[in-house]
Design a protein around this motif. Sequence first.
Motif, PDB file in Angstrom:
ATOM      1  N   LYS A 134       0.832  -1.202   0.000  1.00  0.00           N
ATOM      2  CA  LYS A 134       0.000   0.000   0.000  1.00  0.00           C
ATOM      3  C   LYS A 134       0.867   1.252   0.000  1.00  0.00           C
ATOM      4  O   LYS A 134       0.611   2.213  -0.739  1.00  0.00           O
ATOM      5  CB  LYS A 134      -0.923  -0.014   1.206  1.00  0.00           C
ATOM      6  N   ASN A 135       1.903   1.237   0.868  1.00  0.00           N
ATOM      7  CA  ASN A 135       2.803   2.390   0.934  1.00  0.00           C
ATOM      8  C   ASN A 135       3.538   2.601  -0.388  1.00  0.00           C
ATOM      9  O   ASN A 135       3.715   3.732  -0.855  1.00  0.00           O
ATOM     10  CB  ASN A 135       3.816   2.201   2.066  1.00  0.00           C
ATOM     11  N   LYS A 136       3.969   1.479  -1.002  1.00  0.00           N
ATOM     12  CA  LYS A 136       4.653   1.574  -2.295  1.00  0.00           C
ATOM     13  C   LYS A 136       3.714   2.100  -3.362  1.00  0.00           C
ATOM     14  O   LYS A 136       4.091   2.940  -4.194  1.00  0.00           O
ATOM     15  CB  LYS A 136       5.188   0.198  -2.683  1.00  0.00           C
ATOM     16  N   THR A 137       2.480   1.606  -3.344  1.00  0.00           N
ATOM     17  CA  THR A 137       1.479   2.091  -4.308  1.00  0.00           C
ATOM     18  C   THR A 137       1.212   3.569  -4.114  1.00  0.00           C
ATOM     19  O   THR A 137       1.076   4.321  -5.085  1.00  0.00           O
ATOM     20  CB  THR A 137       0.168   1.292  -4.148  1.00  0.00           C
ATOM     21  N   GLU A 138       1.150   4.003  -2.879  1.00  0.00           N
ATOM     22  CA  GLU A 138       0.918   5.420  -2.595  1.00  0.00           C
ATOM     23  C   GLU A 138       2.088   6.268  -3.086  1.00  0.00           C
ATOM     24  O   GLU A 138       1.885   7.348  -3.674  1.00  0.00           O
ATOM     25  CB  GLU A 138       0.712   5.611  -1.085  1.00  0.00           C
ATOM     26  N   ARG A 139       3.310   5.765  -2.864  1.00  0.00           N
ATOM     27  CA  ARG A 139       4.479   6.494  -3.369  1.00  0.00           C
ATOM     28  C   ARG A 139       4.449   6.580  -4.881  1.00  0.00           C
ATOM     29  O   ARG A 139       4.728   7.634  -5.468  1.00  0.00           O
ATOM     30  CB  ARG A 139       5.768   5.807  -2.898  1.00  0.00           C
ATOM     31  N   ASN A 140       4.116   5.447  -5.522  1.00  0.00           N
ATOM     32  CA  ASN A 140       4.023   5.455  -6.986  1.00  0.00           C
ATOM     33  C   ASN A 140       2.947   6.423  -7.464  1.00  0.00           C
ATOM     34  O   ASN A 140       3.119   7.116  -8.466  1.00  0.00           O
ATOM     35  CB  ASN A 140       3.720   4.050  -7.508  1.00  0.00           C
ATOM     36  N   ARG A 141       1.827   6.446  -6.715  1.00  0.00           N
ATOM     37  CA  ARG A 141       0.751   7.351  -7.096  1.00  0.00           C
ATOM     38  C   ARG A 141       1.189   8.810  -6.963  1.00  0.00           C
ATOM     39  O   ARG A 141       0.921   9.637  -7.841  1.00  0.00           O
ATOM     40  CB  ARG A 141      -0.478   7.095  -6.227  1.00  0.00           C
ATOM     41  N   GLN A 142       1.916   9.103  -5.871  1.00  0.00           N
ATOM     42  CA  GLN A 142       2.406  10.459  -5.670  1.00  0.00           C
ATOM     43  C   GLN A 142       3.418  10.850  -6.751  1.00  0.00           C
ATOM     44  O   GLN A 142       3.402  11.970  -7.269  1.00  0.00           O
ATOM     45  CB  GLN A 142       3.040  10.584  -4.278  1.00  0.00           C
ATOM     46  N   GLU A 143       4.297   9.890  -7.089  1.00  0.00           N
ATOM     47  CA  GLU A 143       5.277  10.165  -8.149  1.00  0.00           C
ATOM     48  C   GLU A 143       4.593  10.375  -9.489  1.00  0.00           C
ATOM     49  O   GLU A 143       4.990  11.232 -10.279  1.00  0.00           O
ATOM     50  CB  GLU A 143       6.281   9.011  -8.238  1.00  0.00           C
TER      51      GLU A 143
END
Length: 356
Positions: free
Chosen positions: A53-62
């Motif tokens: 989830k955290n990785k997905t959120e980072r990817n989404r932010q990027e």
Amino acid sequence: MRTKQVNVLIALAAVMLFSFSCFCISRMTQTSNQLINCRNHILEFKEKMLRLKNKTERNRQELIKALSKMKYEMTQRKNMPINLVEKKMKTLGKSETASNTFEILKFFFPHLRKAGRIYPDVIIGKEKTGVSFALGISTVNRGNQSYLKQTLNSVVSRMTPSEEKDSVVIVSVADGNEDYLKSVVDMITKRFKRQLRSGSLEIISIPAFFYPNIFHVKQSTEDSGRSENWRIKQVLDFCFLMLYAQPKAMYYLQLEDDIIAKKTYFTKITDFVHNITSKNWFYIEFSILGFIGKLFKSEDLTDFVRFFLMFYKDKPIDLLLGDIFQVKMCNPGETPHVGIESSLPGEEQYSKDIYY
């Protein structure tokens, strides 16, 4: 005897109860271990999901940042169409190569011999080369009247896409007034954004140091000093523009900033040139008025400029052209002159060139 049997039964029951208790305890221990393992697996799974989830959120932010950056750059490009090529001579890098066609000016003007490299002050466009036709338009401030916008609109809009791709229109601002230069740049970058981006339209500015001190030239018996200085400067303006255009194309067409090009004018000109069987021609005249509509082979421009500069103080450029070659090589053509307000302040030009 009976008592002995009862004791045996009690012992057997105790053993069985003990065995059953051991079995139950063993099973409970196994079950407990399984529950602990299951709980550990669940916790591990939750931890992995949280990391995902955290990785997905980072990817989404990027991704959001990347999209925002792209949107910003697109907006910047839309709002800042000059972001193509804009240079001043003093900022050109040492590794950049400029045309040496301007070097011949040093032969005629001693004040340029210590000037270093001679090149336009401002270049806006893509510095397109390798095309068939370069069209030169020299413009100066005419006070409250300007024909440049309608001139450019007719010149560029009446080309086919393939013609536009195989040509470059060069607007040379031959005026030391910085406000006028800015007004020309603003108008062209707003109205002709696509042509600038494609490289089919350029803006240059002639450096002030190029001109000799023409205001102390001996006056002629026919014209006032003001008129003579204007004509001298006009010859020099055209020479600078011709030298800049020379390496860009096979042919050079001279226009002015107060003409209206007719429909299919460029198609007729290109067809005429391509259908000429003889290559032994000096220039082709597509207009009978002044220096407008004259087509030259680019390889010959340097020779024409040399001649103009030898006699630039003596005659207007159209008369100097007539001195080079008196016999006209073609019928008048397509580029009508419509301007009334002359580029010479205070003068009006009512002659109009009509296509026939």
